[in-house]
Design a protein around this motif. Structure first.
Motif, PDB file in Angstrom:
ATOM      1  N   ASN A 153       0.847  -1.182   0.000  1.00 51.85           N
ATOM      2  CA  ASN A 153       0.000   0.000   0.000  1.00 51.85           C
ATOM      3  C   ASN A 153       0.888   1.240   0.000  1.00 51.85           C
ATOM      4  N   PRO A 154       0.779   2.116  -1.004  1.00 48.92           N
ATOM      5  CA  PRO A 154       1.662   3.282  -1.046  1.00 48.92           C
ATOM      6  C   PRO A 154       1.400   4.271   0.080  1.00 48.92           C
ATOM      7  N   LYS A 155       0.228   4.230   0.691  1.00 46.57           N
ATOM      8  CA  LYS A 155      -0.057   5.149   1.789  1.00 46.57           C
ATOM      9  C   LYS A 155       0.613   4.713   3.088  1.00 46.57           C
ATOM     10  N   ALA A 156       0.887   3.429   3.243  1.00 50.73           N
ATOM     11  CA  ALA A 156       1.464   2.928   4.488  1.00 50.73           C
ATOM     12  C   ALA A 156       2.834   3.534   4.782  1.00 50.73           C
ATOM     13  N   PRO A 157       3.773   3.532   3.826  1.00 52.34           N
ATOM     14  CA  PRO A 157       5.067   4.166   4.139  1.00 52.34           C
ATOM     15  C   PRO A 157       4.931   5.658   4.428  1.00 52.34           C
ATOM     16  N   LEU A 158       4.027   6.330   3.743  1.00 51.50           N
ATOM     17  CA  LEU A 158       3.834   7.756   3.998  1.00 51.50           C
ATOM     18  C   LEU A 158       3.279   7.988   5.395  1.00 51.50           C
ATOM     19  N   ALA A 159       2.333   7.160   5.802  1.00 55.71           N
ATOM     20  CA  ALA A 159       1.769   7.295   7.136  1.00 55.71           C
ATOM     21  C   ALA A 159       2.810   6.994   8.202  1.00 55.71           C
ATOM     22  N   PHE A 160       3.723   6.086   7.921  1.00 54.06           N
ATOM     23  CA  PHE A 160       4.773   5.754   8.881  1.00 54.06           C
ATOM     24  C   PHE A 160       5.858   6.822   8.899  1.00 54.06           C
ATOM     25  N   LEU A 161       6.247   7.312   7.745  1.00 58.45           N
ATOM     26  CA  LEU A 161       7.370   8.238   7.668  1.00 58.45           C
ATOM     27  C   LEU A 161       7.006   9.681   8.023  1.00 58.45           C
ATOM     28  N   SER A 162       5.765  10.080   7.858  1.00 59.48           N
ATOM     29  CA  SER A 162       5.420  11.476   8.116  1.00 59.48           C
ATOM     30  C   SER A 162       5.551  11.877   9.584  1.00 59.48           C
ATOM     31  N   PRO A 163       5.105  11.083  10.560  1.00 62.87           N
ATOM     32  CA  PRO A 163       5.307  11.512  11.953  1.00 62.87           C
ATOM     33  C   PRO A 163       6.648  11.072  12.538  1.00 62.87           C
ATOM     34  N   LEU A 164       7.395  10.261  11.820  1.00 61.57           N
ATOM     35  CA  LEU A 164       8.630   9.703  12.356  1.00 61.57           C
ATOM     36  C   LEU A 164       9.648  10.755  12.790  1.00 61.57           C
ATOM     37  N   PRO A 165       9.897  11.833  12.041  1.00 63.08           N
ATOM     38  CA  PRO A 165      10.939  12.792  12.447  1.00 63.08           C
ATOM     39  C   PRO A 165      10.725  13.392  13.837  1.00 63.08           C
ATOM     40  N   GLN A 166       9.508  13.543  14.290  1.00 63.57           N
ATOM     41  CA  GLN A 166       9.308  14.146  15.607  1.00 63.57           C
ATOM     42  C   GLN A 166       9.656  13.197  16.753  1.00 63.57           C
ATOM     43  N   PHE A 167       9.780  11.905  16.469  1.00 69.13           N
ATOM     44  CA  PHE A 167      10.133  10.940  17.499  1.00 69.13           C
ATOM     45  C   PHE A 167      11.595  10.505  17.440  1.00 69.13           C
ATOM     46  N   VAL A 168      12.324  11.040  16.490  1.00 72.71           N
ATOM     47  CA  VAL A 168      13.718  10.635  16.294  1.00 72.71           C
ATOM     48  C   VAL A 168      14.617  11.799  16.713  1.00 72.71           C
ATOM     49  N   SER A 169      15.560  11.524  17.608  1.00 70.34           N
ATOM     50  CA  SER A 169      16.452  12.582  18.078  1.00 70.34           C
ATOM     51  C   SER A 169      17.593  12.804  17.084  1.00 70.34           C
ATOM     52  N   ALA A 170      18.107  14.004  17.070  1.00 71.22           N
ATOM     53  CA  ALA A 170      19.209  14.352  16.173  1.00 71.22           C
ATOM     54  C   ALA A 170      20.535  13.990  16.828  1.00 71.22           C
ATOM     55  N   GLY A 171      21.566  13.905  16.015  1.00 69.40           N
ATOM     56  CA  GLY A 171      22.893  13.701  16.550  1.00 69.40           C
ATOM     57  C   GLY A 171      23.489  12.333  16.291  1.00 69.40           C
ATOM     58  N   ARG A 172      22.709  11.367  15.925  1.00 64.61           N
ATOM     59  CA  ARG A 172      23.222  10.027  15.627  1.00 64.61           C
ATOM     60  C   ARG A 172      22.931   9.715  14.164  1.00 64.61           C
ATOM     61  N   PRO A 173      23.577   8.700  13.610  1.00 67.01           N
ATOM     62  CA  PRO A 173      23.295   8.323  12.215  1.00 67.01           C
ATOM     63  C   PRO A 173      21.814   7.935  12.042  1.00 67.01           C
ATOM     64  N   ALA A 174      21.268   8.207  10.881  1.00 63.55           N
ATOM     65  CA  ALA A 174      19.851   7.985  10.611  1.00 63.55           C
ATOM     66  C   ALA A 174      19.402   6.540  10.845  1.00 63.55           C
ATOM     67  N   PRO A 175      20.160   5.521  10.412  1.00 59.06           N
ATOM     68  CA  PRO A 175      19.689   4.152  10.665  1.00 59.06           C
ATOM     69  C   PRO A 175      19.522   3.846  12.154  1.00 59.06           C
ATOM     70  N   LEU A 176      20.429   4.349  12.983  1.00 61.51           N
ATOM     71  CA  LEU A 176      20.312   4.118  14.422  1.00 61.51           C
ATOM     72  C   LEU A 176      19.133   4.880  15.020  1.00 61.51           C
ATOM     73  N   ARG A 177      18.870   6.067  14.504  1.00 58.85           N
ATOM     74  CA  ARG A 177      17.769   6.879  15.020  1.00 58.85           C
ATOM     75  C   ARG A 177      16.416   6.269  14.703  1.00 58.85           C
ATOM     76  N   THR A 178      16.318   5.576  13.597  1.00 65.18           N
ATOM     77  CA  THR A 178      15.022   5.029  13.186  1.00 65.18           C
ATOM     78  C   THR A 178      14.838   3.562  13.572  1.00 65.18           C
ATOM     79  N   LEU A 179      15.865   2.939  14.121  1.00 66.08           N
ATOM     80  CA  LEU A 179      15.770   1.522  14.456  1.00 66.08           C
ATOM     81  C   LEU A 179      14.754   1.258  15.566  1.00 66.08           C
ATOM     82  N   LEU A 180      14.783   2.021  16.631  1.00 68.06           N
ATOM     83  CA  LEU A 180      13.851   1.795  17.743  1.00 68.06           C
ATOM     84  C   LEU A 180      12.395   1.985  17.316  1.00 68.06           C
ATOM     85  N   PRO A 181      12.016   3.098  16.654  1.00 72.42           N
ATOM     86  CA  PRO A 181      10.618   3.213  16.221  1.00 72.42           C
ATOM     87  C   PRO A 181      10.207   2.093  15.259  1.00 72.42           C
TER      88      PRO A 181
END
Length: 92
Positions: free
Chosen positions: A6-34
Motif C-alpha cells: 500500500n503506497p499510503k502505508a510508508p507515507l503514514a509511517f514516515l510522516s510523523p517519524l521525524p518528531q520521534f527521532v532525536s538528532a545527533g546520531r546516524p539515521a539508521p540508528l535513530r530510526t531503528l527503535l521506532p
C-alpha cells in the motif's frame, strides 16, 4: 503484505517519524527503535485480529446475529443523519 504494498502505508509511517527521532546520531540508528516498536506491535496486533475474526465469524454466521449486525450498521448512520439534520432546529 497488504500494508507493504500500500503506497499510503510508508507515507503514514514516515510522516510523523521525524518528531520521534532525536538528532545527533546516524539515521539508521535513530530510526531503528521506532521501526522495532512498529514491528513488535504488528506481530501482536495482526494475530489478535485474526483470532478475534475467527471467533466472531462463527457467531456472525448465525442468521439472527447477521440480522442484528445489519440493523445496527444500517441504523447507526441513519440516526447520525437524523441528529445532523435536526441540529439546526435544536440550535434555534
Amino acid at each position: 503484505m497488504t500494508s507493504a504494498l500500500n503506497p499510503k502505508a510508508p507515507l503514514a509511517f514516515l510522516s510523523p517519524l521525524p518528531q520521534f527521532v532525536s538528532a545527533g546520531r546516524p539515521a539508521p540508528l535513530r530510526t531503528l527503535l521506532p521501526a522495532l516498536i512498529v514491528a513488535a506491535l504488528a506481530l501482536v496486533w495482526f494475530p489478535a485480529v485474526v483470532l478475534l475474526v475467527d471467533r466472531l465469524g462463527r457467531w456472525l454466521r448465525r442468521p439472527r446475529a447477521a440480522l442484528s449486525v445489519a440493523a445496527v450498521t444500517g441504523g447507526a448512520p441513519t440516526a447520525l443523519g437524523a441528529v445532523l439534520l435536526l441540529e439546526p432546529v435544536r440550535a434555534a
